[in-house]
Enzyme design. Sequence first.
Site, PDB file in Angstrom:
ATOM      1  N   LYS A  91      44.946  21.168 -23.668  1.00 25.79           N
ATOM      2  CA  LYS A  91      46.285  21.627 -23.287  1.00 25.79           C
ATOM      3  C   LYS A  91      47.358  21.153 -24.254  1.00 25.79           C
ATOM      4  O   LYS A  91      48.484  21.654 -24.219  1.00 25.79           O
ATOM      5  CB  LYS A  91      46.623  21.188 -21.865  1.00 25.79           C
ATOM      6  CG  LYS A  91      46.816  19.703 -21.656  1.00 25.79           C
ATOM      7  CD  LYS A  91      47.091  19.389 -20.198  1.00 25.79           C
ATOM      8  CE  LYS A  91      47.333  17.907 -19.958  1.00 25.79           C
ATOM      9  NZ  LYS A  91      48.563  17.423 -20.621  1.00 25.79           N
ATOM     10  N   ASP A  92      47.040  20.193 -25.140  1.00 28.24           N
ATOM     11  CA  ASP A  92      48.024  19.694 -26.103  1.00 28.24           C
ATOM     12  C   ASP A  92      48.060  20.503 -27.395  1.00 28.24           C
ATOM     13  O   ASP A  92      48.926  20.280 -28.242  1.00 28.24           O
ATOM     14  CB  ASP A  92      47.723  18.230 -26.460  1.00 28.24           C
ATOM     15  CG  ASP A  92      47.981  17.276 -25.311  1.00 28.24           C
ATOM     16  OD1 ASP A  92      48.750  17.638 -24.399  1.00 28.24           O
ATOM     17  OD2 ASP A  92      47.413  16.170 -25.322  1.00 28.24           O
ATOM     18  N   ARG A 148      56.259  23.062 -16.163  1.00 30.00           N
ATOM     19  CA  ARG A 148      55.386  23.788 -15.238  1.00 30.00           C
ATOM     20  C   ARG A 148      55.255  23.017 -13.931  1.00 30.00           C
ATOM     21  O   ARG A 148      55.410  23.588 -12.832  1.00 30.00           O
ATOM     22  CB  ARG A 148      53.997  23.972 -15.872  1.00 30.00           C
ATOM     23  CG  ARG A 148      52.949  24.571 -14.930  1.00 30.00           C
ATOM     24  CD  ARG A 148      51.572  24.525 -15.578  1.00 30.00           C
ATOM     25  NE  ARG A 148      51.140  23.166 -15.851  1.00 30.00           N
ATOM     26  CZ  ARG A 148      50.513  22.377 -14.978  1.00 30.00           C
ATOM     27  NH1 ARG A 148      50.242  22.814 -13.761  1.00 30.00           N
ATOM     28  NH2 ARG A 148      50.150  21.154 -15.315  1.00 30.00           N
ATOM     29  N   ARG A 149      54.967  21.727 -14.016  1.00 24.31           N
ATOM     30  CA  ARG A 149      54.813  20.924 -12.799  1.00 24.31           C
ATOM     31  C   ARG A 149      56.123  20.819 -12.040  1.00 24.31           C
ATOM     32  O   ARG A 149      56.150  20.825 -10.806  1.00 24.31           O
ATOM     33  CB  ARG A 149      54.287  19.530 -13.163  1.00 24.31           C
ATOM     34  CG  ARG A 149      52.821  19.529 -13.570  1.00 24.31           C
ATOM     35  CD  ARG A 149      52.387  18.174 -14.094  1.00 24.31           C
ATOM     36  NE  ARG A 149      50.962  18.165 -14.420  1.00 24.31           N
ATOM     37  CZ  ARG A 149      50.392  17.284 -15.228  1.00 24.31           C
ATOM     38  NH1 ARG A 149      51.123  16.337 -15.789  1.00 24.31           N
ATOM     39  NH2 ARG A 149      49.092  17.340 -15.467  1.00 24.31           N
ATOM     40  N   ARG A 166      57.169   9.580 -19.150  1.00 25.29           N
ATOM     41  CA  ARG A 166      56.316   9.664 -20.328  1.00 25.29           C
ATOM     42  C   ARG A 166      55.439   8.424 -20.371  1.00 25.29           C
ATOM     43  O   ARG A 166      55.589   7.488 -19.606  1.00 25.29           O
ATOM     44  CB  ARG A 166      57.171   9.753 -21.603  1.00 25.29           C
ATOM     45  CG  ARG A 166      57.976  11.033 -21.756  1.00 25.29           C
ATOM     46  CD  ARG A 166      57.127  12.240 -22.083  1.00 25.29           C
ATOM     47  NE  ARG A 166      56.227  11.997 -23.198  1.00 25.29           N
ATOM     48  CZ  ARG A 166      56.570  12.022 -24.487  1.00 25.29           C
ATOM     49  NH1 ARG A 166      57.822  12.293 -24.819  1.00 25.29           N
ATOM     50  NH2 ARG A 166      55.688  11.794 -25.431  1.00 25.29           N
ATOM     51  N   ARG A 172      52.274   5.180 -16.604  1.00 27.72           N
ATOM     52  CA  ARG A 172      52.905   5.962 -15.536  1.00 27.72           C
ATOM     53  C   ARG A 172      52.592   5.378 -14.155  1.00 27.72           C
ATOM     54  O   ARG A 172      53.463   5.331 -13.275  1.00 27.72           O
ATOM     55  CB  ARG A 172      52.459   7.420 -15.624  1.00 27.72           C
ATOM     56  CG  ARG A 172      52.886   8.091 -16.907  1.00 27.72           C
ATOM     57  CD  ARG A 172      52.577   9.576 -16.913  1.00 27.72           C
ATOM     58  NE  ARG A 172      52.751  10.142 -18.243  1.00 27.72           N
ATOM     59  CZ  ARG A 172      52.915  11.430 -18.503  1.00 27.72           C
ATOM     60  NH1 ARG A 172      52.938  12.308 -17.513  1.00 27.72           N
ATOM     61  NH2 ARG A 172      53.057  11.859 -19.739  1.00 27.72           N
ATOM     62  N   CYS A 262      52.529  23.897 -25.254  1.00 25.95           N
ATOM     63  CA  CYS A 262      52.187  23.024 -24.130  1.00 25.95           C
ATOM     64  C   CYS A 262      53.403  22.539 -23.345  1.00 25.95           C
ATOM     65  O   CYS A 262      53.251  22.011 -22.247  1.00 25.95           O
ATOM     66  CB  CYS A 262      51.370  21.823 -24.622  1.00 25.95           C
ATOM     67  SG  CYS A 262      52.271  20.732 -25.763  1.00 25.95           S
TER      68      CYS A 262
END
Length: 320
Positions: A91-92, A148-149, A166, A172, A262
């Site tokens: 996805k990156d 998106r999230r 981040r 996190r 992304c």
Amino acid sequence: MNGKGREKMGGRKLRIGTRGSRLALAQTDLAAKALHAAWPELETEIVILRTKGDQVQDRPLSQVGQKGVFVSEFETALLEGRIDLAVHSGKDLPVRLAEGLDILAVLPRADVRDVLVLPRRSGTPGIGWERAFASFPEGAVIGTGSLRRRLYGKRLAPQASFQLIRGNVDTRLKKLEDGGYDGIILAKAGLDRLGIPEREGKRFIFLPIPVDRFLPAACQGIIAVEGRPDRNGRLAGAIDDRLTRLAFETERRALRDFGADCSAPAAAYCRAFMPGQLRLSVMYGGRELSRTAPEEERFALADSLCAQVKKTEYQDEADR
């Protein structure tokens, strides 16, 4: 690969580039083990590189200023011959790779779902993902660096504030535990590869969200191996997973059609529907469409769905 088709490596050492986070190293280890299984005499060396995406931690990826913020340093190293392969989270990857490079292999896809992570307080009762979103108080802070999230999360918890977070997975989780956030959203594939749900179940609650309510990022859960086809195409191709490759290529086609990367508010999820059939779901800016087609028509399917989503977007703008 069977023994008949296997070449002897003759003690060759393959330099594999990766980021330095625990997750990146775990994913690289999976790729290295797959290569060793296909080529038992192969030696590997792990080369850690630091990317622009790792260095800039105070801004969303959409504001860092370039596409492929986790990839460009690896592509330079590949082209200069300092590494032989690079391992990425699918996805990156930017939609377009540097000239002379390609994705030589993708490993079998892991769980594509996103996960809402909550701190486990004393006496916390069992709770489902839907109730958890609805139960956030007004102004609760949910951490995510993904547009998106944030878009999907706002549908489920309009009363909450979705703010930037981040750092690697451990960073996190520490920010969540320290009270900086009421919840965070992470990819289940990364959590599973690090064994975090099993190891940290006493500290956190992990609530996977169904894909029909929260489409994943294109190529989420896919480990991709990049390199020069003229040098290592056959070697890496021995570990390429066919079904994952179909999904990978189809979802990246959707990103290309959207002109997205992304960091965009986009999603694409392709999966086997029945033998020879694929089902593709796409989303951009909150507009979703899904359809099924034969494998050989997967690119036409992506083109058609994305064109319809973009047409809807333009119509929405005209109506405002």
